[in-house]
Design a protein around this motif. Structure first.
Motif, PDB file in Angstrom:
ATOM      1  N   ALA A   1      36.490  28.431  31.521  1.00  0.00           N
ATOM      2  CA  ALA A   1      36.173  29.421  31.275  1.00  0.00           C
ATOM      3  C   ALA A   1      35.559  29.635  30.128  1.00  0.00           C
ATOM      4  N   LEU A   2      34.881  30.798  29.870  1.00  0.00           N
ATOM      5  CA  LEU A   2      35.177  31.465  28.408  1.00  0.00           C
ATOM      6  C   LEU A   2      35.249  33.018  28.240  1.00  0.00           C
ATOM      7  N   ALA A   3      36.212  33.650  27.280  1.00  0.00           N
ATOM      8  CA  ALA A   3      36.272  35.058  27.226  1.00  0.00           C
ATOM      9  C   ALA A   3      35.898  35.339  26.258  1.00  0.00           C
TER      10      ALA A   3
ATOM     11  N   GLU B   1      30.718  33.516  20.763  1.00  0.00           N
ATOM     12  CA  GLU B   1      32.066  34.219  19.995  1.00  0.00           C
ATOM     13  C   GLU B   1      33.162  34.085  20.097  1.00  0.00           C
ATOM     14  N   PRO B   2      33.413  33.664  20.920  1.00  0.00           N
ATOM     15  CA  PRO B   2      34.797  33.138  21.818  1.00  0.00           C
ATOM     16  C   PRO B   2      36.082  33.970  21.790  1.00  0.00           C
ATOM     17  N   VAL B   3      36.701  34.998  22.437  1.00  0.00           N
ATOM     18  CA  VAL B   3      37.930  35.280  21.863  1.00  0.00           C
ATOM     19  C   VAL B   3      38.940  33.897  22.741  1.00  0.00           C
ATOM     20  N   ALA B   4      38.651  32.818  23.222  1.00  0.00           N
ATOM     21  CA  ALA B   4      39.331  32.263  23.802  1.00  0.00           C
ATOM     22  C   ALA B   4      38.474  31.640  24.907  1.00  0.00           C
ATOM     23  N   ALA B   5      39.471  29.985  25.124  1.00  0.00           N
ATOM     24  CA  ALA B   5      38.233  29.009  25.864  1.00  0.00           C
ATOM     25  C   ALA B   5      39.368  28.506  27.327  1.00  0.00           C
ATOM     26  N   ALA B   6      39.772  28.635  28.002  1.00  0.00           N
ATOM     27  CA  ALA B   6      39.994  27.982  28.783  1.00  0.00           C
ATOM     28  C   ALA B   6      39.775  26.972  29.966  1.00  0.00           C
ATOM     29  N   ALA B   7      40.548  26.295  30.122  1.00  0.00           N
ATOM     30  CA  ALA B   7      40.859  24.733  31.033  1.00  0.00           C
ATOM     31  C   ALA B   7      41.961  24.739  31.748  1.00  0.00           C
ATOM     32  N   GLY B   8      41.567  24.974  33.348  1.00  0.00           N
ATOM     33  CA  GLY B   8      42.735  25.185  34.317  1.00  0.00           C
ATOM     34  C   GLY B   8      42.403  24.067  35.822  1.00  0.00           C
ATOM     35  N   ALA B   9      43.225  23.644  36.184  1.00  0.00           N
ATOM     36  CA  ALA B   9      43.254  23.429  37.869  1.00  0.00           C
ATOM     37  C   ALA B   9      44.229  24.200  38.502  1.00  0.00           C
ATOM     38  N   PHE B  10      43.534  24.122  39.075  1.00  0.00           N
ATOM     39  CA  PHE B  10      44.154  25.273  40.698  1.00  0.00           C
ATOM     40  C   PHE B  10      44.398  24.479  41.842  1.00  0.00           C
TER      41      PHE B  10
ATOM     42  N   HIS C   1      33.514  29.215  44.641  1.00  0.00           N
ATOM     43  CA  HIS C   1      32.909  27.841  45.129  1.00  0.00           C
ATOM     44  C   HIS C   1      32.899  27.884  46.778  1.00  0.00           C
ATOM     45  N   HIS C   2      31.341  27.010  46.854  1.00  0.00           N
ATOM     46  CA  HIS C   2      30.415  26.813  48.756  1.00  0.00           C
ATOM     47  C   HIS C   2      31.393  26.848  49.321  1.00  0.00           C
ATOM     48  N   SER C   3      32.962  26.021  48.908  1.00  0.00           N
ATOM     49  CA  SER C   3      33.531  25.366  50.001  1.00  0.00           C
ATOM     50  C   SER C   3      34.443  26.452  50.063  1.00  0.00           C
ATOM     51  N   ALA C   4      34.140  27.606  49.618  1.00  0.00           N
ATOM     52  CA  ALA C   4      35.685  28.153  49.430  1.00  0.00           C
ATOM     53  C   ALA C   4      36.819  28.129  50.151  1.00  0.00           C
ATOM     54  N   PRO C   5      38.359  28.158  49.473  1.00  0.00           N
ATOM     55  CA  PRO C   5      38.870  28.182  49.675  1.00  0.00           C
ATOM     56  C   PRO C   5      39.756  29.031  50.515  1.00  0.00           C
ATOM     57  N   GLU C   6      41.066  29.152  51.315  1.00  0.00           N
ATOM     58  CA  GLU C   6      41.710  30.780  51.674  1.00  0.00           C
ATOM     59  C   GLU C   6      42.289  31.552  50.610  1.00  0.00           C
ATOM     60  N   ALA C   7      43.381  29.698  49.703  1.00  0.00           N
ATOM     61  CA  ALA C   7      43.938  30.626  48.725  1.00  0.00           C
ATOM     62  C   ALA C   7      43.540  29.710  47.731  1.00  0.00           C
ATOM     63  N   THR C   8      44.056  29.755  46.562  1.00  0.00           N
ATOM     64  CA  THR C   8      44.343  29.088  45.301  1.00  0.00           C
ATOM     65  C   THR C   8      45.691  29.737  44.794  1.00  0.00           C
ATOM     66  N   ALA C   9      46.249  28.791  43.802  1.00  0.00           N
ATOM     67  CA  ALA C   9      47.680  29.210  42.757  1.00  0.00           C
ATOM     68  C   ALA C   9      46.997  28.389  40.930  1.00  0.00           C
ATOM     69  N   THR C  10      47.477  29.088  40.400  1.00  0.00           N
ATOM     70  CA  THR C  10      47.211  27.896  39.456  1.00  0.00           C
ATOM     71  C   THR C  10      48.069  27.022  39.008  1.00  0.00           C
ATOM     72  N   ILE C  11      47.937  25.724  38.527  1.00  0.00           N
ATOM     73  CA  ILE C  11      48.786  24.616  38.683  1.00  0.00           C
ATOM     74  C   ILE C  11      48.932  24.829  37.354  1.00  0.00           C
ATOM     75  N   ASP C  12      48.531  24.490  36.528  1.00  0.00           N
ATOM     76  CA  ASP C  12      47.446  24.251  35.213  1.00  0.00           C
ATOM     77  C   ASP C  12      46.864  25.140  34.519  1.00  0.00           C
ATOM     78  N   LEU C  13      46.758  25.764  33.006  1.00  0.00           N
ATOM     79  CA  LEU C  13      45.973  26.299  32.518  1.00  0.00           C
ATOM     80  C   LEU C  13      46.046  25.804  31.146  1.00  0.00           C
ATOM     81  N   ARG C  14      45.213  25.638  30.147  1.00  0.00           N
ATOM     82  CA  ARG C  14      45.343  25.307  29.060  1.00  0.00           C
ATOM     83  C   ARG C  14      44.483  26.309  28.179  1.00  0.00           C
ATOM     84  N   ILE C  15      44.546  26.889  26.783  1.00  0.00           N
ATOM     85  CA  ILE C  15      43.900  28.093  26.584  1.00  0.00           C
ATOM     86  C   ILE C  15      43.782  28.564  24.800  1.00  0.00           C
ATOM     87  N   ASP C  16      42.941  27.230  24.165  1.00  0.00           N
ATOM     88  CA  ASP C  16      42.426  27.759  22.836  1.00  0.00           C
ATOM     89  C   ASP C  16      42.413  28.903  22.410  1.00  0.00           C
TER      90      ASP C  16
END
Length: 147
Positions: free
Chosen positions: A124-126, A133-142, A80-95
């Protein structure tokens, strides 16, 4: 002599690659940053028989898909243009929508589409064959750690 400024795209690619290299699981799985942009990252993971979840079909284990989506999403936060020093996953939902095709490279593309003061949101998509034709889709909070 004045130093030349680094191209913003090259800088983001370098930062995303360093983020991935700092994660032992990403190195072990062989995750690669393919391309970066303003708040998005495209990554890939080569097929490896060690990562197969079903030996009869050769389909990759869902945990490998999850790891790639999570890592790619975190990298999009860093890009992201205002990149943080670090990040960690809070929540990740995958379909999960379909199995990852055997003997195919797995791709993921994640976008950091919203930031607050303390949290970034991603999608995100994989896929193996095509993003249509995605294998999976994800929505996350970091988390955002800005110094």
């Amino acid at each position: 002599m004045a130093e030349l400024e680094e191209d913003p795209a090259a800088l983001k690619a370098r930062i995303a690659a360093r983020f991935i290299e700092a994660l032992p699981h990403a190195r072990h799985l062989g995750m690669q940053v393919i391309e970066t942009g303003e708040s998005w990252v495209l990554m890939a993971l080569d097929y490896d028989p060690r990562f197969v979840g079903d030996p009869e079909t050769g389909v990759l284990h869902g945990g490998v898909v999850t790891a790639l989506l999570d890592t790619c999403s975190g990298a999009s936060v860093i890009a992201h243009h205002s990149a943080p020093e670090a990040t960690a996953t809070i929540d990740l939902r995958i379909d999960y929508m379909r199995p990852a095709q055997p003997n195919r490279r797995l791709f993921a593309r994640a976008e950091c589409y919203r930031r607050t003061r303390a949290v970034a949101f991603t999608r995100a998509l994989a896929w193996t064959e095509s993003p249509e034709e995605p294998v999976a889709a994800a929505a996350g909070a970091f988390t955002l750690e800005v110094r």
